[in-house]
Design a protein around this motif. Structure first.
Motif, PDB file in Angstrom:
ATOM      1  N   GLY A  42       3.150  -9.350  -8.475  1.00 27.42           N
ATOM      2  CA  GLY A  42       3.894  -9.160  -7.563  1.00 27.42           C
ATOM      3  C   GLY A  42       3.493  -9.294  -6.631  1.00 27.42           C
ATOM      4  N   LEU A  43       1.575  -8.838  -6.862  1.00 30.75           N
ATOM      5  CA  LEU A  43       0.568  -9.393  -5.398  1.00 30.75           C
ATOM      6  C   LEU A  43       0.473 -10.093  -4.953  1.00 30.75           C
ATOM      7  CD1 LEU A  43      -1.766  -6.381  -7.828  1.00 30.75           C
ATOM      8  CD2 LEU A  43      -0.596  -6.297  -5.706  1.00 30.75           C
ATOM      9  N   GLY A  44       0.393 -11.014  -5.477  1.00 28.60           N
ATOM     10  CA  GLY A  44       0.017 -12.862  -5.169  1.00 28.60           C
ATOM     11  C   GLY A  44       0.368 -13.065  -3.894  1.00 28.60           C
ATOM     12  N   LEU A  45       1.360 -12.721  -3.020  1.00 21.52           N
ATOM     13  CA  LEU A  45       1.299 -13.225  -1.880  1.00 21.52           C
ATOM     14  C   LEU A  45       1.499 -12.175  -1.292  1.00 21.52           C
ATOM     15  CD1 LEU A  45       5.124 -14.997  -2.534  1.00 21.52           C
ATOM     16  CD2 LEU A  45       3.019 -16.070  -1.687  1.00 21.52           C
ATOM     17  N   SER A  46       1.348 -10.966  -1.710  1.00 25.55           N
ATOM     18  CA  SER A  46       0.656 -10.165  -0.494  1.00 25.55           C
ATOM     19  C   SER A  46      -0.980 -10.174  -0.706  1.00 25.55           C
ATOM     20  CB  SER A  46       0.947  -8.752  -0.667  1.00 25.55           C
ATOM     21  OG  SER A  46       0.193  -9.087  -2.445  1.00 25.55           O
ATOM     22  N   ILE A  47      -1.169 -10.452  -1.049  1.00 22.97           N
ATOM     23  CA  ILE A  47      -2.925 -10.743  -1.073  1.00 22.97           C
ATOM     24  C   ILE A  47      -2.972 -11.539   0.317  1.00 22.97           C
ATOM     25  CG2 ILE A  47      -4.927 -11.034  -2.959  1.00 22.97           C
ATOM     26  CD1 ILE A  47      -3.603  -9.756  -4.892  1.00 22.97           C
ATOM     27  N   ILE A  48      -1.893 -13.579   0.217  1.00 23.30           N
ATOM     28  CA  ILE A  48      -1.951 -14.402   0.692  1.00 23.30           C
ATOM     29  C   ILE A  48      -1.988 -13.679   2.111  1.00 23.30           C
ATOM     30  CG2 ILE A  48      -1.667 -16.445   1.344  1.00 23.30           C
ATOM     31  CD1 ILE A  48      -3.157 -16.282  -1.513  1.00 23.30           C
ATOM     32  N   HIS A  49      -1.152 -13.012   1.879  1.00 19.97           N
ATOM     33  CA  HIS A  49      -0.704 -12.744   3.426  1.00 19.97           C
ATOM     34  C   HIS A  49      -2.058 -11.811   3.744  1.00 19.97           C
ATOM     35  CE1 HIS A  49       1.900 -11.011   6.661  1.00 19.97           C
ATOM     36  NE2 HIS A  49       2.873 -11.547   6.539  1.00 19.97           N
ATOM     37  N   GLY A  50      -2.212 -11.107   3.713  1.00 17.34           N
ATOM     38  CA  GLY A  50      -3.196  -9.762   3.853  1.00 17.34           C
ATOM     39  C   GLY A  50      -4.763 -10.703   4.706  1.00 17.34           C
ATOM     40  N   ILE A  51      -4.931 -11.802   2.993  1.00 18.19           N
ATOM     41  CA  ILE A  51      -6.143 -12.604   3.851  1.00 18.19           C
ATOM     42  C   ILE A  51      -5.811 -13.776   4.666  1.00 18.19           C
ATOM     43  CG2 ILE A  51      -7.356 -14.502   3.273  1.00 18.19           C
ATOM     44  CD1 ILE A  51      -6.669 -13.565   0.495  1.00 18.19           C
ATOM     45  N   VAL A  52      -4.441 -13.914   4.870  1.00 22.12           N
ATOM     46  CA  VAL A  52      -4.718 -14.941   6.717  1.00 22.12           C
ATOM     47  C   VAL A  52      -4.692 -13.516   7.536  1.00 22.12           C
ATOM     48  CG1 VAL A  52      -2.880 -16.430   7.676  1.00 22.12           C
ATOM     49  CG2 VAL A  52      -3.385 -16.507   4.822  1.00 22.12           C
ATOM     50  N   GLN A  53      -4.339 -12.684   6.914  1.00 18.22           N
ATOM     51  CA  GLN A  53      -4.135 -11.631   8.688  1.00 18.22           C
ATOM     52  C   GLN A  53      -5.535 -11.477   9.441  1.00 18.22           C
ATOM     53  OE1 GLN A  53      -1.941  -8.344   7.433  1.00 18.22           O
ATOM     54  NE2 GLN A  53       0.259  -9.415   9.295  1.00 18.22           N
ATOM     55  N   GLU A  54      -6.556 -11.529   7.744  1.00 16.07           N
ATOM     56  CA  GLU A  54      -8.294 -11.164   8.262  1.00 16.07           C
ATOM     57  C   GLU A  54      -8.699 -11.612   8.962  1.00 16.07           C
ATOM     58  OE1 GLU A  54     -10.806  -8.629   7.539  1.00 16.07           O
ATOM     59  OE2 GLU A  54      -8.425  -7.524   7.424  1.00 16.07           O
ATOM     60  N   PHE A  55      -7.871 -13.226   9.147  1.00 17.00           N
ATOM     61  CA  PHE A  55      -8.738 -14.528   9.776  1.00 17.00           C
ATOM     62  C   PHE A  55      -8.039 -14.712  11.025  1.00 17.00           C
ATOM     63  CE2 PHE A  55     -11.073 -14.835   5.739  1.00 17.00           C
ATOM     64  CZ  PHE A  55     -11.526 -14.911   5.783  1.00 17.00           C
ATOM     65  N   SER A  56      -7.111 -13.265  11.209  1.00 14.80           N
ATOM     66  CA  SER A  56      -6.159 -13.613  12.468  1.00 14.80           C
ATOM     67  C   SER A  56      -5.003 -15.434  12.709  1.00 14.80           C
ATOM     68  CB  SER A  56      -6.943 -14.163  13.655  1.00 14.80           C
ATOM     69  OG  SER A  56      -7.674 -13.042  13.918  1.00 14.80           O
ATOM     70  N   GLY A  57      -4.731 -14.999  11.256  1.00  8.48           N
ATOM     71  CA  GLY A  57      -3.962 -16.636  10.981  1.00  8.48           C
ATOM     72  C   GLY A  57      -2.401 -15.736  10.688  1.00  8.48           C
ATOM     73  N   SER A  58      -1.691 -16.501  10.560  1.00  7.87           N
ATOM     74  CA  SER A  58      -0.138 -15.830  10.539  1.00  7.87           C
ATOM     75  C   SER A  58       0.550 -16.578   8.881  1.00  7.87           C
ATOM     76  CB  SER A  58       0.820 -16.266  11.360  1.00  7.87           C
ATOM     77  OG  SER A  58       0.792 -17.664  11.343  1.00  7.87           O
ATOM     78  N   VAL A  59       1.606 -16.948   8.213  1.00 10.31           N
ATOM     79  CA  VAL A  59       2.396 -17.323   7.295  1.00 10.31           C
ATOM     80  C   VAL A  59       3.613 -17.734   7.815  1.00 10.31           C
ATOM     81  CG1 VAL A  59       3.018 -16.960   4.966  1.00 10.31           C
ATOM     82  CG2 VAL A  59       0.758 -16.343   5.496  1.00 10.31           C
ATOM     83  N   THR A  60       4.380 -18.258   8.189  1.00 12.40           N
ATOM     84  CA  THR A  60       5.771 -18.730   7.860  1.00 12.40           C
ATOM     85  C   THR A  60       6.479 -19.241   7.078  1.00 12.40           C
ATOM     86  OG1 THR A  60       5.134 -19.440  10.817  1.00 12.40           O
ATOM     87  CG2 THR A  60       7.069 -19.784   9.589  1.00 12.40           C
ATOM     88  N   VAL A  61       6.903 -18.567   6.681  1.00 10.65           N
ATOM     89  CA  VAL A  61       8.376 -19.605   5.664  1.00 10.65           C
ATOM     90  C   VAL A  61       9.451 -19.360   5.705  1.00 10.65           C
ATOM     91  CG1 VAL A  61       9.217 -18.877   2.627  1.00 10.65           C
ATOM     92  CG2 VAL A  61       6.914 -17.427   3.339  1.00 10.65           C
ATOM     93  N   LYS A  62       9.793 -20.494   5.365  1.00 12.90           N
ATOM     94  CA  LYS A  62      10.966 -21.442   5.364  1.00 12.90           C
ATOM     95  C   LYS A  62      11.607 -21.950   4.200  1.00 12.90           C
ATOM     96  CE  LYS A  62      10.570 -23.837   9.862  1.00 12.90           C
ATOM     97  NZ  LYS A  62      10.354 -24.969  10.232  1.00 12.90           N
TER      98      LYS A  62
END
Length: 83
Positions: A42-62
């Motif tokens: 259960g760490l995969g998506l939380s890690i991806i989300h953290g990496i994207v935020q570190e680069f001032s990005g965002s993740v949108t999910v539909k």
């Protein structure tokens, strides 16, 4: 000229089972998983989300049950200027 609104999107989608509202609310929580014990942490998506935020990005999910999911990773555009 690069403006504040310039960005790069990376879209990943599937046509699998999709997710319900309860799953979507917890999707990026560390250790949240819908898999059986021993089948994932259960760490995969939380890690991806953290990496994207570190680069001032965002993740949108539909996601739609029985139709699939779409993840859009949005990163600000960065152009290195020559010295």
């Amino acid at each position: 000229m690069v403006t504040q609104d310039d960005h790069v999107d990376v879209t990943i989608s599937d046509d699998a089972t999709g997710m319900d509202a309860v799953t979507l609310e917890q999707l990026f929580d560390p250790f949240y998983t819908t898999k059986e014990v021993g089948k994932g942490t259960g760490l995969g998506l939380s890690i991806i989300h953290g990496i994207v935020q570190e680069f001032s990005g965002s993740v949108t999910v539909k996601s739609v049950l029985n139709e699939g999911s779409q993840f859009v990773l949005c990163f600000p555009l960065y152009i290195e200027e020559n010295p």
